[in-house]
Design a protein around this motif. Structure first.
Motif, mmCIF file in Angstrom:
data_model
loop_
_atom_site.group_PDB
_atom_site.id
_atom_site.type_symbol
_atom_site.label_atom_id
_atom_site.label_comp_id
_atom_site.label_asym_id
_atom_site.label_seq_id
_atom_site.Cartn_x
_atom_site.Cartn_y
_atom_site.Cartn_z
ATOM 1 N N ARG A 1 6.162 2.275 9.060
ATOM 2 C CA ARG A 1 6.028 1.441 8.106
ATOM 3 C C ARG A 1 4.805 0.533 8.124
ATOM 4 O O ARG A 1 4.444 0.269 9.339
ATOM 5 C CB ARG A 1 7.317 0.422 8.233
ATOM 6 N N CYS A 2 4.330 -0.093 6.990
ATOM 7 C CA CYS A 2 3.265 -0.789 6.927
ATOM 8 C C CYS A 2 3.101 -1.567 5.733
ATOM 9 O O CYS A 2 3.923 -1.142 4.793
ATOM 10 C CB CYS A 2 1.833 0.169 7.234
ATOM 11 N N CYS B 1 5.124 -2.283 17.130
ATOM 12 C CA CYS B 1 3.967 -2.915 16.328
ATOM 13 C C CYS B 1 2.764 -2.339 17.069
ATOM 14 O O CYS B 1 2.530 -2.427 18.293
ATOM 15 C CB CYS B 1 3.953 -4.636 16.375
ATOM 16 N N CYS C 1 -3.723 5.067 8.301
ATOM 17 C CA CYS C 1 -3.233 5.129 9.402
ATOM 18 C C CYS C 1 -1.947 5.362 9.525
ATOM 19 O O CYS C 1 -1.569 6.424 10.575
ATOM 20 C CB CYS C 1 -3.576 3.753 10.230
ATOM 21 N N ALA C 2 -1.173 4.848 8.716
ATOM 22 C CA ALA C 2 0.295 5.137 8.758
ATOM 23 C C ALA C 2 0.677 6.620 8.602
ATOM 24 O O ALA C 2 1.492 7.587 9.149
ATOM 25 C CB ALA C 2 1.229 4.449 7.929
ATOM 26 N N ILE D 1 -5.970 -2.888 11.474
ATOM 27 C CA ILE D 1 -4.863 -2.116 11.177
ATOM 28 C C ILE D 1 -3.567 -2.659 11.924
ATOM 29 O O ILE D 1 -3.757 -2.690 12.945
ATOM 30 C CB ILE D 1 -5.072 -0.508 11.494
ATOM 31 N N GLU D 2 -2.462 -2.548 11.113
ATOM 32 C CA GLU D 2 -0.952 -2.807 11.711
ATOM 33 C C GLU D 2 0.008 -2.110 11.153
ATOM 34 O O GLU D 2 -0.060 -2.078 9.892
ATOM 35 C CB GLU D 2 -0.927 -4.368 11.433
ATOM 36 N N ILE D 3 0.551 -1.256 11.891
ATOM 37 C CA ILE D 3 1.437 -0.288 11.686
ATOM 38 C C ILE D 3 2.648 -0.679 12.495
ATOM 39 O O ILE D 3 2.645 -1.186 13.596
ATOM 40 C CB ILE D 3 1.405 1.028 11.559
ATOM 41 N N TYR D 4 3.914 -0.140 12.092
ATOM 42 C CA TYR D 4 5.150 -0.175 12.861
ATOM 43 C C TYR D 4 5.674 1.047 13.009
ATOM 44 O O TYR D 4 5.961 1.716 12.151
ATOM 45 C CB TYR D 4 6.236 -1.073 12.015
ATOM 46 N N TRP E 1 6.671 -3.077 1.652
ATOM 47 C CA TRP E 1 6.472 -2.236 2.880
ATOM 48 C C TRP E 1 6.314 -0.636 2.384
ATOM 49 O O TRP E 1 7.145 -0.476 1.410
ATOM 50 C CB TRP E 1 7.407 -2.211 3.989
ATOM 51 N N ASP F 1 -4.092 0.490 6.324
ATOM 52 C CA ASP F 1 -2.979 0.620 7.008
ATOM 53 C C ASP F 1 -2.125 1.717 6.523
ATOM 54 O O ASP F 1 -1.568 2.636 7.322
ATOM 55 C CB ASP F 1 -1.954 -0.501 6.672
#
Length: 123
Positions: free
Chosen positions: A89-90, A60, A76-77, A6-9, A107, A73
């Motif tokens: 953002r993801c 991040c 999770c976001a 999982i990668e979110i900003y 995104w 993602d």
């Protein structure tokens, strides 16, 4: 299909608030360990990386496991926005090097106004 990580900003989120949220959502977090420009910890058994100001004011958060409570993602976001009340953002889904470069700029933005797809040029 569950994503492998999982990668979110997160915009303007504090590391302490993220730690508290991860502790509640996943499990207790170990202390953050600085590793160059990043910080690493474990939330339960999940390796977590925090990169402050990865893109401008955006931090991040990378959860390096497919064993998170979220399938992807975007899920999770949504949870991060609900818990932290900051803009998130993801990527809208998995992206691979084989895809067109334009796809990398797509995104999902989640904030108080709702959820929408945007173009975000991060490089």
């Amino acid at each position: 299909m569950r994503q492998p990580d999982i990668e979110i900003y997160l915009r303007d989120a504090s590391q302490d608030a993220v730690t508290e949220w991860l502790s509640q959502a996943i499990g207790p977090c170990s202390p953050w360990q600085p590793k160059g420009q990043t910080f690493k910890c474990r939330a339960a058994d999940i390796p977590v990386t925090w990169l402050p100001k990865a893109v401008g004011k955006w931090h991040c958060l990378l959860l390096e496991s497919d064993a998170t409570p979220w399938e992807d993602d975007v899920a999770c976001a949504r949870a991060a926005h609900a818990a932290l009340n900051v803009e998130i953002r993801c990527a809208p889904g998995s992206w691979s090097e084989d895809e067109a470069e334009d796809a990398a700029d797509r995104w999902v933005c989640i904030n108080d106004e709702g959820e929408r797809e945007i173009l975000w040029h991060t490089s």
